[in-house]
Write a protein that holds these residues in place. Structure first.
Motif, short mmCIF file in Angstrom:
data_model
loop_
_atom_site.label_atom_id
_atom_site.label_comp_id
_atom_site.label_asym_id
_atom_site.label_seq_id
_atom_site.Cartn_x
_atom_site.Cartn_y
_atom_site.Cartn_z
N LEU A 98 40.13 3.12 27.43
CA LEU A 98 41.04 2.46 28.36
C LEU A 98 41.59 1.17 27.75
N LEU A 99 40.73 0.42 27.09
CA LEU A 99 41.18 -0.81 26.42
C LEU A 99 42.21 -0.48 25.35
N PHE A 100 41.97 0.57 24.62
CA PHE A 100 42.89 0.98 23.56
C PHE A 100 44.28 1.26 24.13
N SER A 101 44.32 1.94 25.28
CA SER A 101 45.60 2.25 25.92
C SER A 101 46.31 0.98 26.37
N LEU A 102 45.56 0.04 26.93
CA LEU A 102 46.17 -1.20 27.41
C LEU A 102 46.73 -2.02 26.26
N VAL A 103 45.95 -2.16 25.20
CA VAL A 103 46.40 -2.95 24.06
C VAL A 103 47.61 -2.29 23.40
N GLY A 104 47.59 -0.96 23.31
CA GLY A 104 48.73 -0.26 22.74
C GLY A 104 49.98 -0.47 23.57
N ALA A 105 49.85 -0.48 24.90
CA ALA A 105 51.00 -0.69 25.77
C ALA A 105 51.56 -2.10 25.61
N MET A 106 50.69 -3.05 25.37
CA MET A 106 51.13 -4.44 25.20
C MET A 106 51.96 -4.62 23.94
#
Length: 280
Positions: free
Chosen positions: A111-119
């Protein structure tokens, strides 16, 4: 990367782990694994020092699944932060809790990976405060006690992350990056497309969650906003066809594990925090 997060934040560090990926998960004899192993049992190739005896020849020995597996940094977090650097071999009474904690933290790292990628997307700028707040909240959970991690409401965090990612997708659409985000793309979730010829296919906004794409030809396919959650990309061809390789920079929920299992080259377009696999 933003606010101190980079590719290393999601890269497993075996030197700081206790072979958790070789013990906690289960796997069965298949093209990816040469043996059966129950969750919590050590892989027969795991040494006492938590290193793999066949690490240099995993593919040749029938362990393609190990090559593709990526804990996204969960291993060292659980080993060094949650359990203070004391291994399950040193403290056997902690083994079961450590393995279960690892399973939860790995999902949180995804989930963190997805959030950081979106940023990383320029169009996400209006939502970065919300993305950063949820990122920091989930990161704090991954650094908590084993009891706190064990009581984590994973479905709730997934819903919150999904909601933000949908808002990011809306910003991309308003910026003209994708076509008609309000029209749902084709739903191919769970469909078996192993070896399918999808070269040049329009998969914009497609739901590819859990889709079996092993060995599929995806060269020149348009994967803008395509949801690749748990899609099997083992040996999928993402390399150059005529002019360029597959463009995965705006695909949703693409992980390093999926990239590592696929076939690509220097022309395959990816973005942080993903890194180009060495075998490409």
């Amino acid at each position: 990367m933003l606010d101190g997060y980079d590719a290393d934040s999601f890269r497993g560090n075996c030197e700081e782990c206790f072979g958790l990926c070789c013990v906690a998960p289960s796997f069965s004899v298949s093209p990816d694994f040469a043996v059966d192993k129950a969750a919590g049992d050590s892989c027969p190739n795991l040494r006492r020092d938590h290193r793999c005896t066949i690490h240099g020849s995993l593919r040749a020995r029938g362990f393609n699944g190990c090559v593709a597996y990526d804990c996204l940094g969960a291993g060292q977090k659980v080993a060094q932060v949650t359990f203070g650097g004391r291994s399950w071999r040193e403290a056997p009474d902690t083994a079961e809790r450590m393995f279960e904690t690892f399973r939860v933290v790995r999902q949180l790292q995804q989930l963190l990976f997805s959030l950081v990628g979106a940023m990383e997307l320029p169009q996400s700028r209006p939502l970065r405060p919300d993305l950063a707040a949820l990122r920091d909240e989930i990161d704090a959970v991954t650094r908590g006690s084993a009891d706190a991690i064990g009581s984590t409401d994973l479905p709730r965090y997934r819903r919150r992350v999904d909601g933000l990612l949908l808002r990011v997708a809306g910003e991309l659409a308003r910026a003209g990056v994708s076509r008609a985000i309000t029209r749902r793309g084709i739903d191919l979730s769970g469909v078996v497309l192993a070896g399918a010829y999808l070269r040049g296919a329009d998969l914009t906004n497609a739901n590819l969650g859990g889709t079996l794409l092993a060995g599929a030809d995806l060269r020149d396919a348009d994967l803008t906003n395509a949801d690749l959650t748990d899609a099997d990309l083992a040996d999928a061809n993402l390399a150059r066809a005529d002019v360029t390789g597959a463009d995965l920079r705006r695909s949703v929920r693409l992980t390093q594990t999926q990239l590592d299992a696929a076939v690509g080259d220097a022309s395959t377009a990816i973005t942080d925090p993903l890194v180009r696999p060495a075998h490409w």
